[in-house]
Design a protein around this motif. Structure first.
Motif, PDB file in Angstrom:
ATOM      1  N   PHE A   1       0.852  -1.180   0.000  1.00 34.58           N
ATOM      2  CA  PHE A   1       0.000   0.000   0.000  1.00 34.58           C
ATOM      3  C   PHE A   1       0.891   1.234   0.000  1.00 34.58           C
ATOM      4  O   PHE A   1       2.104   1.148   0.196  1.00 34.58           O
ATOM      5  CB  PHE A   1      -0.943  -0.002   1.198  1.00 34.58           C
ATOM      6  N   THR A   2       0.285   2.386  -0.225  1.00 33.20           N
ATOM      7  CA  THR A   2       1.051   3.622  -0.344  1.00 33.20           C
ATOM      8  C   THR A   2       0.693   4.575   0.775  1.00 33.20           C
ATOM      9  O   THR A   2      -0.486   4.801   1.055  1.00 33.20           O
ATOM     10  CB  THR A   2       0.783   4.294  -1.702  1.00 33.20           C
ATOM     11  N   GLN A   3       1.711   5.121   1.413  1.00 30.41           N
ATOM     12  CA  GLN A   3       1.523   6.096   2.491  1.00 30.41           C
ATOM     13  C   GLN A   3       2.024   7.472   2.072  1.00 30.41           C
ATOM     14  O   GLN A   3       2.994   7.586   1.323  1.00 30.41           O
ATOM     15  CB  GLN A   3       2.318   5.684   3.741  1.00 30.41           C
ATOM     16  N   ILE A   4       1.329   8.492   2.557  1.00 34.15           N
ATOM     17  CA  ILE A   4       1.898   9.839   2.578  1.00 34.15           C
ATOM     18  C   ILE A   4       2.532   9.968   3.954  1.00 34.15           C
ATOM     19  O   ILE A   4       1.847  10.159   4.947  1.00 34.15           O
ATOM     20  CB  ILE A   4       0.815  10.917   2.377  1.00 34.15           C
ATOM     21  N   ASP A   5       3.830   9.817   4.012  1.00 31.94           N
ATOM     22  CA  ASP A   5       4.544   9.709   5.280  1.00 31.94           C
ATOM     23  C   ASP A   5       5.188  11.051   5.606  1.00 31.94           C
ATOM     24  O   ASP A   5       5.888  11.621   4.769  1.00 31.94           O
ATOM     25  CB  ASP A   5       5.611   8.618   5.156  1.00 31.94           C
ATOM     26  N   CYS A   6       4.950  11.572   6.797  1.00 31.68           N
ATOM     27  CA  CYS A   6       5.390  12.927   7.133  1.00 31.68           C
ATOM     28  C   CYS A   6       5.949  12.980   8.551  1.00 31.68           C
ATOM     29  O   CYS A   6       5.494  12.255   9.438  1.00 31.68           O
ATOM     30  CB  CYS A   6       4.222  13.920   7.037  1.00 31.68           C
TER      31      CYS A   6
ATOM     32  N   GLY B   1     -16.061   8.076   8.511  1.00 33.85           N
ATOM     33  CA  GLY B   1     -16.051   6.753   9.115  1.00 33.85           C
ATOM     34  C   GLY B   1     -14.853   5.903   8.760  1.00 33.85           C
ATOM     35  O   GLY B   1     -14.845   4.699   9.018  1.00 33.85           O
ATOM     36  N   ASN B   2     -13.826   6.498   8.171  1.00 31.05           N
ATOM     37  CA  ASN B   2     -12.604   5.781   7.815  1.00 31.05           C
ATOM     38  C   ASN B   2     -11.401   6.517   8.385  1.00 31.05           C
ATOM     39  O   ASN B   2     -11.302   7.745   8.264  1.00 31.05           O
ATOM     40  CB  ASN B   2     -12.449   5.695   6.295  1.00 31.05           C
ATOM     41  N   GLU B   3     -10.495   5.771   8.975  1.00 26.76           N
ATOM     42  CA  GLU B   3      -9.231   6.366   9.397  1.00 26.76           C
ATOM     43  C   GLU B   3      -8.384   6.600   8.151  1.00 26.76           C
ATOM     44  O   GLU B   3      -8.039   5.659   7.440  1.00 26.76           O
ATOM     45  CB  GLU B   3      -8.492   5.436  10.350  1.00 26.76           C
ATOM     46  N   ILE B   4      -8.074   7.859   7.867  1.00 23.01           N
ATOM     47  CA  ILE B   4      -7.245   8.148   6.688  1.00 23.01           C
ATOM     48  C   ILE B   4      -5.815   8.512   7.081  1.00 23.01           C
ATOM     49  O   ILE B   4      -4.937   8.570   6.212  1.00 23.01           O
ATOM     50  CB  ILE B   4      -7.856   9.274   5.834  1.00 23.01           C
ATOM     51  N   GLY B   5      -5.575   8.766   8.353  1.00 24.28           N
ATOM     52  CA  GLY B   5      -4.227   9.110   8.785  1.00 24.28           C
ATOM     53  C   GLY B   5      -4.080   8.925  10.278  1.00 24.28           C
ATOM     54  O   GLY B   5      -5.061   9.001  11.031  1.00 24.28           O
ATOM     55  N   GLY B   6      -2.886   8.656  10.702  1.00 20.68           N
ATOM     56  CA  GLY B   6      -2.623   8.511  12.126  1.00 20.68           C
ATOM     57  C   GLY B   6      -1.179   8.841  12.435  1.00 20.68           C
ATOM     58  O   GLY B   6      -0.298   8.661  11.593  1.00 20.68           O
ATOM     59  N   GLY B   7      -0.946   9.344  13.635  1.00 19.06           N
ATOM     60  CA  GLY B   7       0.421   9.685  14.005  1.00 19.06           C
ATOM     61  C   GLY B   7       0.525   9.979  15.479  1.00 19.06           C
ATOM     62  O   GLY B   7      -0.406   9.748  16.256  1.00 19.06           O
ATOM     63  N   SER B   8       1.669  10.512  15.850  1.00 22.85           N
ATOM     64  CA  SER B   8       1.916  10.782  17.271  1.00 22.85           C
ATOM     65  C   SER B   8       3.114  11.700  17.427  1.00 22.85           C
ATOM     66  O   SER B   8       3.903  11.885  16.498  1.00 22.85           O
ATOM     67  CB  SER B   8       2.184   9.474  18.026  1.00 22.85           C
ATOM     68  N   ILE B   9       3.237  12.270  18.616  1.00 21.27           N
ATOM     69  CA  ILE B   9       4.489  12.878  19.045  1.00 21.27           C
ATOM     70  C   ILE B   9       5.386  11.734  19.499  1.00 21.27           C
ATOM     71  O   ILE B   9       4.953  10.841  20.234  1.00 21.27           O
ATOM     72  CB  ILE B   9       4.252  13.888  20.183  1.00 21.27           C
TER      73      ILE B   9
ATOM     74  N   PHE C   1      -0.645   9.218   6.167  1.00 21.97           N
ATOM     75  CA  PHE C   1      -1.948   9.031   5.540  1.00 21.97           C
ATOM     76  C   PHE C   1      -1.896   7.775   4.675  1.00 21.97           C
ATOM     77  O   PHE C   1      -0.899   7.529   3.991  1.00 21.97           O
ATOM     78  CB  PHE C   1      -2.289  10.212   4.626  1.00 21.97           C
ATOM     79  N   GLY C   2      -2.964   7.017   4.655  1.00 19.74           N
ATOM     80  CA  GLY C   2      -3.105   5.946   3.679  1.00 19.74           C
ATOM     81  C   GLY C   2      -3.589   6.540   2.367  1.00 19.74           C
ATOM     82  O   GLY C   2      -4.752   6.926   2.252  1.00 19.74           O
ATOM     83  N   LEU C   3      -2.688   6.656   1.390  1.00 17.11           N
ATOM     84  CA  LEU C   3      -3.052   7.319   0.138  1.00 17.11           C
ATOM     85  C   LEU C   3      -4.156   6.570  -0.592  1.00 17.11           C
ATOM     86  O   LEU C   3      -5.095   7.180  -1.115  1.00 17.11           O
ATOM     87  CB  LEU C   3      -1.824   7.450  -0.772  1.00 17.11           C
ATOM     88  N   ASP C   4      -4.076   5.238  -0.630  1.00 19.33           N
ATOM     89  CA  ASP C   4      -5.085   4.455  -1.347  1.00 19.33           C
ATOM     90  C   ASP C   4      -6.480   4.732  -0.783  1.00 19.33           C
ATOM     91  O   ASP C   4      -7.437   4.953  -1.516  1.00 19.33           O
ATOM     92  CB  ASP C   4      -4.772   2.962  -1.240  1.00 19.33           C
ATOM     93  N   ARG C   5      -6.571   4.705   0.530  1.00 17.72           N
ATOM     94  CA  ARG C   5      -7.873   4.918   1.177  1.00 17.72           C
ATOM     95  C   ARG C   5      -8.334   6.362   1.028  1.00 17.72           C
ATOM     96  O   ARG C   5      -9.513   6.633   0.776  1.00 17.72           O
ATOM     97  CB  ARG C   5      -7.782   4.535   2.649  1.00 17.72           C
ATOM     98  N   LEU C   6      -7.419   7.307   1.183  1.00 17.28           N
ATOM     99  CA  LEU C   6      -7.765   8.719   1.039  1.00 17.28           C
ATOM    100  C   LEU C   6      -8.312   8.993  -0.352  1.00 17.28           C
ATOM    101  O   LEU C   6      -9.348   9.661  -0.517  1.00 17.28           O
ATOM    102  CB  LEU C   6      -6.528   9.586   1.300  1.00 17.28           C
ATOM    103  N   VAL C   7      -7.646   8.472  -1.372  1.00 23.85           N
ATOM    104  CA  VAL C   7      -8.084   8.706  -2.745  1.00 23.85           C
ATOM    105  C   VAL C   7      -9.461   8.082  -2.991  1.00 23.85           C
ATOM    106  O   VAL C   7     -10.331   8.682  -3.622  1.00 23.85           O
ATOM    107  CB  VAL C   7      -7.047   8.150  -3.741  1.00 23.85           C
ATOM    108  N   SER C   8      -9.671   6.881  -2.472  1.00 26.24           N
ATOM    109  CA  SER C   8     -10.957   6.216  -2.709  1.00 26.24           C
ATOM    110  C   SER C   8     -12.106   6.969  -2.055  1.00 26.24           C
ATOM    111  O   SER C   8     -13.181   7.099  -2.639  1.00 26.24           O
ATOM    112  CB  SER C   8     -10.911   4.763  -2.215  1.00 26.24           C
TER     113      SER C   8
END
Length: 584
Positions: free
Chosen positions: A232-237, A477-485, A530-537
């Motif tokens: 899968f593809t992530q937008i990683d930041c 209703g979909n998690e499109i991104g997640g992160g943390s300090i 971000f999950g790019l595949d899910r975000l785009v869909s």
């Protein structure tokens, strides 16, 4: 020159011009004295015609030989159509063909290459290169490109630098299963494909690259669903010298920008919701807030009578279904059967009709009077004309069951509109979650997530109560991104790994490189993926990510087009030092 123009480009301004087009034959209509051909490329469709009064016999014969999906080149004169087609961009013109070259003949395709096709999913996956010629798939891939470019442009304008990180890395025991790659030059040793560039982006923060992003392939060897692929593809930041609020503001801006660019919709400030509130009000940590039906906890108003089912339950909880009193008894019975399915797992469902005259009629009238049921309505927010659906049982299970029912009802009632966007942040997750199988705590996100300030001491006394400095971005209703300090000092990281069951030696072997880096001046940092595949869909109005991936795997993790995964020969196995292992 194979073409002077594309098949979607010509209009009345080109009339009388001589042009050259190339593409695929969409269809042929032979009228005897005149032949019409629809020529297609990525940009659109142009109608060609051959006229026996204006064309040579050889040219007419060549046109008659054309079949669907032949690749051809034509040269001719643009003329205005007598019968225009308003459904295509080139519908005002057609091309009188003067010369035709067949660049490649084609077998008859196994399914119709049109918007509405007769090909099933498996067949279209096997011939995906043909499926991509269809407008729905082609347009999805173009849409993905546009979203990806929007992300790159936005982040670049915000000062982020795109940096590539390695694909061949070291396997770690946390998270999902790794895909492993045997090393030919290092017998008995393996690389792993990254589930995330997590440690590398943290090292980039140590290296002073204070705003990093990468659109990157990641890999997880886990069971598949409609919205999950092994790759899968992530937008990683990642960002340095930031607190949680800085990250939320930055990526709220990115999401708002994408929704505006794609749909022209302005979204205000994203609401914030704690993990505990999301579970209490919606039964899951990625609630769809485009519609209501919030949970109402009924223990105080339902456990005071002799109804043993409720009295023995840890939680009694209900939702008000808008207009649900219009359901017939047969329809309600079908809902009860639905929640009893193994996929949901409820033992049954109690319901209460809220009549238009203010009275109530429930399936447990034997135990509850009108005053009791009025309190149910008050707690769930039910109005006259609504239906109250109530489940009971162990808290975690019953919340998940009611959440599934809520989403199913919203689907049936048409409340999940694809042109509406309701983003929100879910914050204050538990740092750790207990795993019954291994009988120990695991990191809910990953081992590098920092606890909320002032809570690290709770790891010794009450680890389940520690909150993480973590956040998820939820859309419809979909998690499109997640992160943390992140943790950015060696001591805290060592404490965290200890509580996750790592010995000092194991922590050193797995993460020594990161802890060493922390000793050379690591800045406070955090990030998001971000999950790019899910975000785009979701932005594309769908929830199945395969439709937006050029060459996806099926639900068994197979690429049926190239037939992978596949065995490799004995010589390769031997070179990789695997033959003996597999035979034994």
């Amino acid at each position: 020159m194979y073409r002077s123009h594309s098949c979607g480009e010509l209009n009345l301004n080109h009339v009388n011009q001589e042009v050259t087009l190339s593409g695929w034959v969409q269809g042929v209509r032979d009228k005897g004295f005149m032949i019409y051909v629809d020529l297609r490329d990525r940009y659109g469709l142009t109608q060609l015609y051959f006229d026996e009064e204006k064309s040579s016999a050889d040219l007419m014969q060549k046109a008659k030989s054309l079949g669907r999906e032949f690749v051809i080149q034509v040269n001719g004169q643009v003329v205005e159509r007598a019968s225009k087609n308003p459904n295509i961009s080139t519908g005002d013109i057609e091309l009188l063909v003067k010369s035709l070259e067949i660049l490649n003949e084609a077998k008859l395709p196994p399914f119709t290459i049109e918007d509405e096709t007769d090909g099933g999913d498996d067949l279209r996956m096997k011939y995906r290169y043909l499926d991509i010629r269809r407008n729905p798939v082609k347009n999805n891939l173009i849409f993905r490109h546009q979203v990806t470019q929007g992300v790159r442009n936005y982040l670049s304008n915000e000062g982020f630098i795109e940096v590539e990180t390695p694909y061949l890395i070291k396997s770690t025991p946390e998270g999902a299963r790794d895909f492993v790659v045997p090393s030919r030059m290092n017998e008995g040793q393996f690389y792993a494909l990254p589930q995330s560039p997590q440690t590398f982006k943290q090292l980039l923060m140590v290296g002073g690259m204070d705003k990093y992003f990468q659109i990157v392939k990641c890999f997880r060897d886990e069971d598949l669903r409609a919205d999950r692929q092994p790759e899968f593809t992530q937008i990683d930041c990642e960002m340095a010298f930031v607190e949680q609020e800085d990250i939320l503001n930055t990526f709220e801006g990115l999401t708002r920008h994408l929704i505006k660019e794609v749909h022209g919709v302005d979204t205000g400030d994203f609401p914030r919701m704690t993990f505990d509130d999301a579970m209490r009000l919606y039964g899951n940590d990625k609630p769809d807030i485009r519609f209501g039906m919030q949970f109402g906890e009924l223990n105080p108003v339902a456990q005071h009578k002799d109804f043993k089912v409720f009295n023995s339950a840890e939680l009694v909880v209900g939702i008000a279904v808008p207009g649900g009193n219009a359901h017939t008894r047969k329809e309600i019975d079908k809902l009860i059967d639905w929640v009893k399915r193994p996929q949901v797992g409820a033992l049954g469902m109690v319901y209460c009709r809220c009549n238009d005259d203010g009275s109530f009629k429930s399936s447990v009238d034997k135990f509850y009077d009108q005053d009791d049921l009025a309190q149910w309505a008050q707690v769930t927010g039910a109005k006259p004309g609504d239906l109250i659906c109530v489940l009971s049982g162990e808290t975690t299970k019953v919340r998940a069951q009611l959440s599934a029912l809520r989403m199913e009802l919203a689907e049936r009632l048409g409340l999940r509109k694809t042109n509406e966007f309701a983003p929100l942040w879910v914050v204050d997750f538990p740092l750790l979650e207990w795993d019954e199988d291994s009988e120990r705590y695991h990191a809910m996100h990953h081992p590098f997530t920092s606890p909320k300030p002032g809570q690290i001491d709770l790891l010794d006394s009450d680890p389940g109560a520690v909150k993480a400095n973590a956040y998820d971005l939820v859309l419809n209703g979909n998690e499109i991104g997640g992160g943390s300090i992140r943790i950015h000092d060696k001591e805290t990281q060592a404490i965290m790994l200890k509580h996750l069951g790592f010995s000092d030696e194991e922590a050193r072997a797995q993460f020594g490189f990161l802890m060493d880096a922390f000793e050379f001046g690591a800045p406070p940092h955090g990030g998001i993926a971000f999950g790019l595949d899910r975000l785009v869909s979701i932005l594309g109005g769908q929830e199945t990510i395969r439709d937006f991936i050029a060459f996806p795997k099926n639900n068994s993790g197979r690429d049926v087009m190239i037939d992978a995964p596949a065995p490799i020969d004995d010589e390769q196995l031997s070179e990789l030092h695997l033959k003996v292992t597999l035979e034994s």
